[in-house]
Design a protein around this motif. Structure first.
Motif, PDB file in Angstrom:
ATOM      1  N   LYS B 100      -4.734 -26.888   8.130  1.00  0.00           N
ATOM      2  CA  LYS B 100      -5.076 -28.274   7.816  1.00  0.00           C
ATOM      3  C   LYS B 100      -4.151 -29.212   8.589  1.00  0.00           C
ATOM      4  O   LYS B 100      -3.018 -28.863   8.890  1.00  0.00           O
ATOM      5  N   THR B 101      -4.610 -30.368   8.901  1.00  0.00           N
ATOM      6  CA  THR B 101      -3.776 -31.340   9.592  1.00  0.00           C
ATOM      7  C   THR B 101      -3.271 -32.391   8.621  1.00  0.00           C
ATOM      8  O   THR B 101      -3.838 -32.585   7.548  1.00  0.00           O
ATOM      9  N   TYR B 102      -2.231 -33.056   9.032  1.00  0.00           N
ATOM     10  CA  TYR B 102      -1.644 -34.076   8.173  1.00  0.00           C
ATOM     11  C   TYR B 102      -1.123 -35.223   9.025  1.00  0.00           C
ATOM     12  O   TYR B 102      -0.957 -35.095  10.233  1.00  0.00           O
ATOM     13  N   THR B 103      -0.882 -36.314   8.368  1.00  0.00           N
ATOM     14  CA  THR B 103      -0.355 -37.496   9.038  1.00  0.00           C
ATOM     15  C   THR B 103       1.027 -37.811   8.490  1.00  0.00           C
ATOM     16  O   THR B 103       1.261 -37.724   7.294  1.00  0.00           O
ATOM     17  N   VAL B 104       1.914 -38.169   9.397  1.00  0.00           N
ATOM     18  CA  VAL B 104       3.300 -38.470   9.038  1.00  0.00           C
ATOM     19  C   VAL B 104       3.492 -39.981   8.958  1.00  0.00           C
ATOM     20  O   VAL B 104       3.037 -40.716   9.830  1.00  0.00           O
ATOM     21  N   THR B 105       4.141 -40.430   7.921  1.00  0.00           N
ATOM     22  CA  THR B 105       4.483 -41.848   7.789  1.00  0.00           C
ATOM     23  C   THR B 105       6.004 -41.991   7.716  1.00  0.00           C
ATOM     24  O   THR B 105       6.646 -41.386   6.859  1.00  0.00           O
ATOM     25  N   LEU B 106       6.540 -42.784   8.645  1.00  0.00           N
ATOM     26  CA  LEU B 106       7.986 -43.019   8.712  1.00  0.00           C
ATOM     27  C   LEU B 106       8.299 -44.424   8.202  1.00  0.00           C
ATOM     28  O   LEU B 106       7.381 -45.237   8.055  1.00  0.00           O
ATOM     29  N   PRO B 107       9.562 -44.715   7.940  1.00  0.00           N
ATOM     30  CA  PRO B 107       9.909 -46.070   7.466  1.00  0.00           C
ATOM     31  C   PRO B 107       9.392 -47.140   8.425  1.00  0.00           C
ATOM     32  O   PRO B 107       9.548 -47.024   9.642  1.00  0.00           O
ATOM     33  N   ALA B 108       8.807 -48.159   7.861  1.00  0.00           N
ATOM     34  CA  ALA B 108       8.232 -49.227   8.684  1.00  0.00           C
ATOM     35  C   ALA B 108       9.266 -50.260   9.094  1.00  0.00           C
ATOM     36  O   ALA B 108       9.042 -51.033  10.021  1.00  0.00           O
ATOM     37  N   SER B 109      10.381 -50.281   8.410  1.00  0.00           N
ATOM     38  CA  SER B 109      11.415 -51.262   8.732  1.00  0.00           C
ATOM     39  C   SER B 109      12.759 -50.568   8.846  1.00  0.00           C
ATOM     40  O   SER B 109      12.909 -49.394   8.482  1.00  0.00           O
ATOM     41  N   ALA B 110      13.726 -51.306   9.342  1.00  0.00           N
ATOM     42  CA  ALA B 110      15.061 -50.747   9.550  1.00  0.00           C
ATOM     43  C   ALA B 110      15.725 -50.416   8.220  1.00  0.00           C
ATOM     44  O   ALA B 110      15.459 -51.054   7.195  1.00  0.00           O
ATOM     45  N   ILE B 111      16.578 -49.420   8.264  1.00  0.00           N
ATOM     46  CA  ILE B 111      17.390 -49.098   7.092  1.00  0.00           C
ATOM     47  C   ILE B 111      18.847 -49.409   7.428  1.00  0.00           C
ATOM     48  O   ILE B 111      19.228 -49.425   8.596  1.00  0.00           O
TER      49      ILE B 111
END
Lengths: 132, 186
Positions: B100-111
């Motif tokens: 199965k495939t998946y999508t990665v979501t990373l932080p949208a703003s700086a930390i």
């Protein structure tokens, strides 16, 4: 009436399904720590003709040479005194590791001399020196 | 004659009723079958393996330090000491339904990392391998496709950019659980 009963059952089932967390769409999350270490600059002052005074505690240091002027090479002097190869060639933006012999560092520090190989006395020679 | 007519009429009516009855009987007993099936998919999970560490950076010149998703470190401005310290891209283990495939979501703003005396540095420009492209990878058997979970698990690595100030105060900067990564099936 029969149709209504079926619809009601389907509606109940649908409502029950929609009431569950939508884990498929939400997926799974996890977090990682993020870290970085800023190392202290050593106490080094380098002036015209590259006379520097090194007053930091004993240790091994990295020296970063400035990016300007371009096309110049940098050769630290006195490296033999400090336990490293004398006149080790350093290219622009390189770092050079200088070994410090703790026996030659007293409370008043030790003199570290650097000079710009081809242009002695020109401008201010500076470097970034930091503990490893 | 009248009796014969009645007889025929009755027989005819019975025949009609018989046909009708037969028709009704056929509809009420017709059957069909269909296969009912359902697939329960393994939930996708993500578990941290390694934190994101930028290692040792010399105080002095302002600039940036980048850790790629592959774990390589480069700097523009700050000097990187010969002893690098701990330098690692963040890594996670993704588990779920094989192929199965998946999508990665990373932080949208700086930390923000916090260090000594509340000094701060920011981290942004997050990158990952597999990438964050929506629908990355193709549903199928291609294990090498980005985001495809081969054999039920895959390693996800994340890099980022650290912004270092001029004469940044020396010390250890960190943010606990600051790098949040989400994965979801396509």
């Amino acid at each position: 009436m029969s149709y209504l009963r079926i619809s009601a059952s389907a509606l109940t089932l649908m409502t029950s399904f929609l009431g569950q967390p939508n884990s498929w769409a939400e997926g799974s999350s996890e977090s990682a720590n993020v870290g970085a270490t800023i190392v202290s600059p050593a106490d080094v002052y380098l002036a015209v003709a590259a006379q520097g005074l090194f007053t930091s505690a004993a240790g091994v240091f990295s020296i970063g040479f400035p990016a300007t002027p371009a096309s110049k090479s940098w050769a630290p002097s006195g490296c033999g005194l400090l336990g490293a190869s004398a006149n080790a060639q350093c290219n622009q933006n390189d770092t050079v590791q200088v070994g410090i012999d703790s026996t030659i560092i007293g409370p008043q520090g030790v003199s570290l001399s650097l000079f710009r190989e081809q242009s002695l006395g020109e401008g201010i020679v500076f470097a970034i020196v930091a503990y490893n | 004659m009248k009796n014969r007519f009645c007889t025929f009429s009755i027989l005819g009516l019975m025949s009609v009723l018989g046909l009708f009855s037969s028709s009704v009987m056929a509809q009420s007993t017709a059957t069909g079958t269909a296969t009912a099936s359902a697939t329960i998919l393994t939930p996708i999970t993500i578990v941290k393996v390694t934190d994101l560490n930028f290692g040792n950076i010399a105080s002095g010149t302002a600039g940036t330090v980048v850790i790629t998703a592959a774990g390589a470190r480069t700097a523009i401005g700050p000097v990187l000491p010969n002893v690098p310290g701990t330098v690692t891209a963040a890594s996670f283990t993704i588990s779920g339904e094989a192929t199965k495939t998946y999508t990665v979501t990373l932080p949208a703003s700086a930390i923000t990392l916090t260090g000594p005396s509340s000094a701060t540095m920011t981290v942004d420009t997050f990158t990952s391998s597999p990438t964050t492209t929506a629908g990355a990878g193709v549903l199928g058997e291609t294990a090498a496709a980005a985001g495809a979970i081969a054999s039920g698990s895959q390693t996800l690595t994340v890099g980022a950019r650290l912004n270092v100030g001029e004469n940044q105060a020396a010390g250890f900067y960190t943010v606990a659980n600051g790098l949040s990564v989400t994965v979801a099936y396509n």
